[in-house]
Design a protein around this motif. Sequence first.
Motif, mmCIF file in Angstrom:
data_model
loop_
_atom_site.group_PDB
_atom_site.id
_atom_site.type_symbol
_atom_site.label_atom_id
_atom_site.label_comp_id
_atom_site.label_asym_id
_atom_site.label_seq_id
_atom_site.Cartn_x
_atom_site.Cartn_y
_atom_site.Cartn_z
ATOM 1 N N MET A 136 18.999 93.510 -167.795
ATOM 2 C CA MET A 136 19.544 92.988 -166.552
ATOM 3 C C MET A 136 19.184 93.904 -165.378
ATOM 4 O O MET A 136 18.819 93.422 -164.322
ATOM 5 C CB MET A 136 21.066 92.849 -166.708
ATOM 6 N N LYS A 137 19.328 95.224 -165.585
ATOM 7 C CA LYS A 137 19.013 96.172 -164.502
ATOM 8 C C LYS A 137 17.541 96.068 -164.112
ATOM 9 O O LYS A 137 17.212 96.116 -162.932
ATOM 10 C CB LYS A 137 19.340 97.603 -164.926
ATOM 11 N N ALA A 138 16.665 95.913 -165.086
ATOM 12 C CA ALA A 138 15.236 95.808 -164.779
ATOM 13 C C ALA A 138 14.959 94.576 -163.915
ATOM 14 O O ALA A 138 14.163 94.639 -162.972
ATOM 15 C CB ALA A 138 14.415 95.765 -166.062
ATOM 16 N N LEU A 139 15.603 93.476 -164.226
ATOM 17 C CA LEU A 139 15.434 92.255 -163.434
ATOM 18 C C LEU A 139 15.965 92.463 -162.009
ATOM 19 O O LEU A 139 15.317 92.071 -161.038
ATOM 20 C CB LEU A 139 16.149 91.081 -164.100
ATOM 21 N N LEU A 140 17.139 93.092 -161.886
ATOM 22 C CA LEU A 140 17.699 93.360 -160.568
ATOM 23 C C LEU A 140 16.785 94.275 -159.753
ATOM 24 O O LEU A 140 16.579 94.055 -158.558
ATOM 25 C CB LEU A 140 19.081 93.995 -160.700
ATOM 26 N N ILE A 141 16.225 95.285 -160.407
ATOM 27 C CA ILE A 141 15.304 96.192 -159.716
ATOM 28 C C ILE A 141 14.061 95.434 -159.259
ATOM 29 O O ILE A 141 13.596 95.609 -158.123
ATOM 30 C CB ILE A 141 14.943 97.391 -160.615
ATOM 31 N N ALA A 142 13.535 94.578 -160.123
ATOM 32 C CA ALA A 142 12.347 93.797 -159.758
ATOM 33 C C ALA A 142 12.634 92.874 -158.572
ATOM 34 O O ALA A 142 11.826 92.774 -157.643
ATOM 35 C CB ALA A 142 11.865 92.989 -160.966
ATOM 36 N N VAL A 143 13.786 92.217 -158.594
ATOM 37 C CA VAL A 143 14.166 91.329 -157.486
ATOM 38 C C VAL A 143 14.349 92.143 -156.208
ATOM 39 O O VAL A 143 13.869 91.747 -155.135
ATOM 40 C CB VAL A 143 15.446 90.533 -157.823
ATOM 41 N N LEU A 144 15.016 93.295 -156.304
ATOM 42 C CA LEU A 144 15.235 94.139 -155.131
ATOM 43 C C LEU A 144 13.914 94.622 -154.537
ATOM 44 O O LEU A 144 13.717 94.581 -153.319
ATOM 45 C CB LEU A 144 16.128 95.330 -155.485
ATOM 46 N N ILE A 145 12.989 95.029 -155.377
ATOM 47 C CA ILE A 145 11.685 95.490 -154.895
ATOM 48 C C ILE A 145 10.909 94.345 -154.238
ATOM 49 O O ILE A 145 10.377 94.495 -153.133
ATOM 50 C CB ILE A 145 10.868 96.131 -156.034
ATOM 51 N N ALA A 146 10.867 93.196 -154.896
ATOM 52 C CA ALA A 146 10.137 92.048 -154.342
ATOM 53 C C ALA A 146 10.777 91.576 -153.033
ATOM 54 O O ALA A 146 10.069 91.302 -152.051
ATOM 55 C CB ALA A 146 10.103 90.915 -155.360
ATOM 56 N N PHE A 147 12.100 91.505 -153.004
ATOM 57 C CA PHE A 147 12.790 91.064 -151.799
ATOM 58 C C PHE A 147 12.624 92.075 -150.669
ATOM 59 O O PHE A 147 12.457 91.703 -149.506
ATOM 60 C CB PHE A 147 14.275 90.806 -152.101
ATOM 61 N N SER A 148 12.643 93.352 -151.006
ATOM 62 C CA SER A 148 12.429 94.401 -150.000
ATOM 63 C C SER A 148 11.036 94.306 -149.395
ATOM 64 O O SER A 148 10.868 94.420 -148.173
ATOM 65 C CB SER A 148 12.626 95.787 -150.623
ATOM 66 N N ALA A 149 10.044 94.086 -150.246
ATOM 67 C CA ALA A 149 8.665 93.958 -149.758
ATOM 68 C C ALA A 149 8.533 92.730 -148.853
ATOM 69 O O ALA A 149 7.914 92.802 -147.783
ATOM 70 C CB ALA A 149 7.694 93.881 -150.927
ATOM 71 N N PHE A 150 9.109 91.617 -149.277
ATOM 72 C CA PHE A 150 9.047 90.404 -148.470
ATOM 73 C C PHE A 150 9.763 90.604 -147.139
ATOM 74 O O PHE A 150 9.262 90.211 -146.075
ATOM 75 C CB PHE A 150 9.651 89.224 -149.237
ATOM 76 N N THR A 151 10.940 91.233 -147.183
ATOM 77 C CA THR A 151 11.700 91.484 -145.960
ATOM 78 C C THR A 151 10.929 92.397 -145.015
ATOM 79 O O THR A 151 10.900 92.162 -143.797
ATOM 80 C CB THR A 151 13.074 92.089 -146.304
ATOM 81 N N ALA A 152 10.297 93.426 -145.550
ATOM 82 C CA ALA A 152 9.502 94.329 -144.711
ATOM 83 C C ALA A 152 8.360 93.570 -144.041
ATOM 84 O O ALA A 152 8.075 93.771 -142.849
ATOM 85 C CB ALA A 152 8.957 95.481 -145.550
ATOM 86 N N TRP A 153 7.717 92.682 -144.783
ATOM 87 C CA TRP A 153 6.627 91.880 -144.223
ATOM 88 C C TRP A 153 7.154 90.968 -143.111
ATOM 89 O O TRP A 153 6.555 90.874 -142.037
ATOM 90 C CB TRP A 153 5.954 91.064 -145.324
ATOM 91 N N VAL A 154 8.278 90.306 -143.370
ATOM 92 C CA VAL A 154 8.871 89.410 -142.360
ATOM 93 C C VAL A 154 9.260 90.202 -141.117
ATOM 94 O O VAL A 154 8.983 89.768 -139.988
ATOM 95 C CB VAL A 154 10.083 88.645 -142.939
ATOM 96 N N MET A 155 9.890 91.351 -141.312
ATOM 97 C CA MET A 155 10.288 92.177 -140.165
ATOM 98 C C MET A 155 9.062 92.618 -139.369
ATOM 99 O O MET A 155 9.110 92.653 -138.135
ATOM 100 C CB MET A 155 11.075 93.400 -140.634
ATOM 101 N N ALA A 156 7.964 92.913 -140.048
ATOM 102 C CA ALA A 156 6.733 93.299 -139.349
ATOM 103 C C ALA A 156 6.162 92.119 -138.565
ATOM 104 O O ALA A 156 5.559 92.305 -137.504
ATOM 105 C CB ALA A 156 5.705 93.827 -140.343
ATOM 106 N N GLN A 157 6.351 90.922 -139.069
ATOM 107 C CA GLN A 157 5.818 89.728 -138.415
ATOM 108 C C GLN A 157 6.653 89.291 -137.207
ATOM 109 O O GLN A 157 6.099 88.983 -136.158
ATOM 110 C CB GLN A 157 5.730 88.563 -139.412
#
Length: 94
Positions: free
Chosen positions: A1-22
């Motif tokens: 479960m923790k691995a899935l949460l970490i993966a979601v957090l990393i992917a969502f963080s990357a997407f959010t950073a991209w959106v914020m840059a845009q």
Amino acid sequence: MKALLIAVLIAFSAFTAWVMAQVGYVGIWTGALANPGSEQVLVDLVIACALICVWMIKDAQQRGAQAWPFVLITLTAGSFGPLLYLLLRRPQAA
């Protein structure tokens, strides 16, 4: 479960950073209020986040922890609050 949460957090963080840059933080809100369809999605997310905050508070109380940092993160940064709460919450109190 923790691995899935970490993966979601990393992917969502990357997407959010991209959106914020845009579009920036203000651009996210401008887009959320652009039309009735996006406003409906925003209202739905506000309701979901409010329900999650209620759950986090009750869960933290049962575990003898404080939920307020995660509630504040949820109010300012959305899903980051619950994701971090689930990753960092203490084990159930005996």
